[in-house]
Design an enzyme around this catalytic site. Structure first.
Site, PDB file in Angstrom:
ATOM      1  N   LYS A  23       0.831  -1.209   0.000  1.00 26.30           N
ATOM      2  CA  LYS A  23       0.000   0.000   0.000  1.00 26.30           C
ATOM      3  C   LYS A  23       0.868   1.262   0.000  1.00 26.30           C
ATOM      4  O   LYS A  23       0.583   2.212  -0.730  1.00 26.30           O
ATOM      5  CB  LYS A  23      -0.903  -0.045   1.244  1.00 26.30           C
ATOM      6  N   ARG A 130      -6.974  12.865  13.232  1.00 28.46           N
ATOM      7  CA  ARG A 130      -5.526  12.616  13.196  1.00 28.46           C
ATOM      8  C   ARG A 130      -4.761  13.911  12.903  1.00 28.46           C
ATOM      9  O   ARG A 130      -5.214  14.744  12.121  1.00 28.46           O
ATOM     10  CB  ARG A 130      -5.214  11.518  12.167  1.00 28.46           C
ATOM     11  N   GLN A 175       5.274   9.652   6.258  1.00 23.36           N
ATOM     12  CA  GLN A 175       4.235  10.491   5.648  1.00 23.36           C
ATOM     13  C   GLN A 175       4.674  11.947   5.666  1.00 23.36           C
ATOM     14  O   GLN A 175       4.521  12.661   4.668  1.00 23.36           O
ATOM     15  CB  GLN A 175       2.917  10.315   6.398  1.00 23.36           C
ATOM     16  N   ASP A 321       3.349  -0.351  11.928  1.00 22.15           N
ATOM     17  CA  ASP A 321       2.073  -0.957  11.531  1.00 22.15           C
ATOM     18  C   ASP A 321       1.920  -2.390  12.046  1.00 22.15           C
ATOM     19  O   ASP A 321       0.864  -2.996  11.884  1.00 22.15           O
ATOM     20  CB  ASP A 321       1.945  -0.941  10.000  1.00 22.15           C
ATOM     21  N   LYS A 348      -2.844   6.719  15.001  1.00 18.28           N
ATOM     22  CA  LYS A 348      -3.180   5.911  13.816  1.00 18.28           C
ATOM     23  C   LYS A 348      -4.708   5.856  13.642  1.00 18.28           C
ATOM     24  O   LYS A 348      -5.427   6.627  14.244  1.00 18.28           O
ATOM     25  CB  LYS A 348      -2.564   4.508  13.957  1.00 18.28           C
ATOM     26  N   ARG A 352      -3.915   2.898  18.805  1.00 19.57           N
ATOM     27  CA  ARG A 352      -3.604   1.457  18.743  1.00 19.57           C
ATOM     28  C   ARG A 352      -2.985   0.913  20.022  1.00 19.57           C
ATOM     29  O   ARG A 352      -2.881  -0.312  20.155  1.00 19.57           O
ATOM     30  CB  ARG A 352      -2.717   1.157  17.529  1.00 19.57           C
ATOM     31  N   ARG A 394      -6.157  -2.860  10.902  1.00 22.88           N
ATOM     32  CA  ARG A 394      -5.108  -3.730  11.478  1.00 22.88           C
ATOM     33  C   ARG A 394      -5.568  -4.357  12.798  1.00 22.88           C
ATOM     34  O   ARG A 394      -5.110  -5.433  13.163  1.00 22.88           O
ATOM     35  CB  ARG A 394      -3.801  -2.951  11.642  1.00 22.88           C
TER      36      ARG A 394
HETATM   37  C1  S3P Z   1       3.023   5.116   5.892  1.00 22.50           C
HETATM   38  C2  S3P Z   1       3.805   5.492   6.944  1.00 22.50           C
HETATM   39  C3  S3P Z   1       3.493   5.149   8.333  1.00 22.50           C
HETATM   40  C4  S3P Z   1       2.486   4.011   8.427  1.00 22.50           C
HETATM   41  C5  S3P Z   1       1.347   4.140   7.480  1.00 22.50           C
HETATM   42  C6  S3P Z   1       1.836   4.259   6.047  1.00 22.50           C
HETATM   43  C7  S3P Z   1       3.396   5.588   4.555  1.00 22.50           C
HETATM   44  O1  S3P Z   1       2.985   6.306   8.961  1.00 22.50           O
HETATM   45  O2  S3P Z   1       1.999   3.891   9.746  1.00 22.50           O
HETATM   46  O3  S3P Z   1       0.496   3.002   7.567  1.00 22.50           O
HETATM   47  O4  S3P Z   1       2.952   4.984   3.557  1.00 22.50           O
HETATM   48  O5  S3P Z   1       4.146   6.576   4.474  1.00 22.50           O
HETATM   49  P1  S3P Z   1       4.004   7.370   9.613  1.00 22.50           P
HETATM   50  O6  S3P Z   1       5.208   7.371   8.770  1.00 22.50           O
HETATM   51  O7  S3P Z   1       3.349   8.707   9.614  1.00 22.50           O
HETATM   52  O8  S3P Z   1       4.245   6.847  10.990  1.00 22.50           O
END
Ligand code: S3P
Length: 434
Positions: A23, A130, A175, A321, A348, A352, A394
């Site tokens: 993903k 969030r 992210q 995750d 999240k 969680r 999850r």
């Molecule tokens: C993700 C980064 C993670 C993860 C999320 C997907 C991504 O979040 O928990 O499911 O695709 O960049 P964070 O990097 O903000 O912790």
């Protein structure tokens, strides 16, 4: 499929489990191909709701990108993308609704913060809670103009000219990092991101492979604006975070001999496999290979007796995750396990720490919430219970795996939330019914 019932001792994990394509990589493949003025061909794109729209209300990366002028076509399961170039997106007629997807929202905010038109971004009830301040604040330093209440969605991005600069990445969030990288591509001048805390690196790998505008020097990510993207085709490997549920199912059930093929083994994603092996898990990594700059392999999992483990701060971004499913493994391991410094889990799709502890406790685990972590005293067995997914994919999948061993019957309320990342999860699980 709102409520689902699973009975223990009905499953044997022998054979091959198919899991969706990754993903995180799918989001990046779509965003980066949206900057490619030529056609990009993406194979093996996941059907996860975060990535594709499945209903009018639930939106996603593909829908949001098509609302700003990117064209998509699907032929025999292959996605063809006609992008626009970094300064050529068009204003969406309506609000860009990111549904449940934090990755869509944060990457989109970065991409749109330096455009010449206004954008409105929103999400579902979970996403509205969030934090977006973590991307808004550094983007404001670059010159981005935002209007939001308390740094939450819905938010409005006004047109602005961004300026590059030097920024520290100290949250360990991929992210946030990716949002700033995408913003830097439409900024004036160079941007340097100092990764004081590391996180998954798919954006850097993919962008580094298709333009010379992103380079890495030690802990620094250096971005020049206005890239010419060259990305003809991209084949997305299997999602390790989705595989994690079947890996643990194989380990904690008896007589397992489970193969999971073509899984992305990027080292920023696979710490949970190292942890499970350290706990005594029999996981063999076979046929290592590389595709699109990402490491890939097949996995073979056999039943194992697990031992307790401690997971601390520096590891958290690399298992962020997988903590719910690792907590299940710890619940059935010998000894006391501890997860520390995991505050990020509170931000999240659900909190969680609370939801993992609450649901595993219902299932008979000896588990407690600590300040920003989880303490688990391993037991020999769990017992069936009436559980709640908290609309968190999850958590739903973790409960389902627990239910395969928890004595008696377990129900999961709002089980359909699995579609956010793994729409065929229950069909795949049912393939292993005796
Ligand atoms: C993700 C980064 C993670 C993860 C999320 C997907 C991504 O979040 O928990 O499911 O695709 O960049 P964070 O990097 O903000 O912790």
């Amino acid at each position: 499929m709102d409520k689902i019932e699973i009975k223990s001792n009905e499953y044997i994990f022998k054979g091959t489990a198919q899991v969706p394509a990754d993903k995180s990589i799918a989001h990046r493949a779509l965003f980066i191909s949206s900057m490619n003025k030529e056609m990009t061909k993406i194979s093996n794109l996941t059907n996860s709701e975060d990535v594709r729209t499945i209903s009018k209300d639930l939106q996603s990366t593909i829908k949001c990108l098509s609302d700003i002028g990117v064209q998509f076509a699907e032929v025999k399961g292959v996605i063809f993308v006609r992008g626009r170039g970094i300064r050529e997106y068009v204003q969406s007629e309506g609000v860009l609704n990111c549904g449940n997807s934090g990755t869509t929202a944060r990457l989109l905010i970065g991409l749109l913060s330096g455009q010449s038109f206004e954008s409105k971004i929103d999400g579902d009830d979970s996403l509205k809670m969030r934090p977006m301040g973590r991307v808004i604040e550094p983007l404001q330093e670059m010159g981005g103009i935002f209007d939001s209440k308390d740094g939450n969605l819905p938010l409005t991005i006004s047109p602005s000219n961004l300026k590059g600069g030097n920024f520290d990445l100290n949250l360990g969030s991929a992210q946030v990092k990716s949002s700033l990288i995408f913003a830097a591509l439409s900024a004036e001048g160079e941007t340097k991101l100092n990764e004081t805390k590391k996180s998954r690196n798919h954006t850097e790998i993919m962008l580094g492979n298709c333009t010379s505008n992103l380079t890495i020097k030690g802990d620094e990510i250096i971005i020049q604006p206005d890239p010419q993207i060259k990305l003809e085709s991209f084949d997305i490997p299997g999602d390790p975070s989705a595989a994690a549920f079947f890996i643990v199912a194989g380990l904690i059930n008896k007589n397992s001999e489970l193969k999971i093929d073509n899984i992305c083994l990027n080292p920023t994603r696979t710490l949970f496999i190292d942890i499970l092996i350290k706990m005594g898990g029999n996981i063999q990594v076979l046929n290592k290979r590389e595709s699109g700059g990402e490491q890939i392999a097949d996995l073979l999992i056999t039943s194992s007796d697990l031992k307790a483990i401690k997971i601390q701060e520096e590891s958290i971004p690399f298992v962020i995750d997988e903590i719910p499913i690792l907590s299940l493994a710890c619940s059935l391991a010998e000894g006391t396990s501890e997860i520390q410094d995991a505050e990020e889990l509170r931000f999240k799709e659900s909190d969680r720490i609370k939801t993992t502890v609450g649901e595993l406790k219902k299932l008979g685990s000896d588990i407690e919430e600590t300040k920003n972590g989880i303490l688990i005293k391993g037991k020999d067995s769990l017992k069936g219970a009436d559980c709640e997914s908290h609309n968190d994919h999850r958590i739903a999948m973790m409960i389902a795996v627990a239910a395969t061993v928890a004595e008696g019957s377990t129900t999961i309320n709002s089980a359909d939330s699995v579609s956010v990342s793994f729409p065929g999860f229950f069909d795949t699980l049912n393939m292993f019914r005796k």
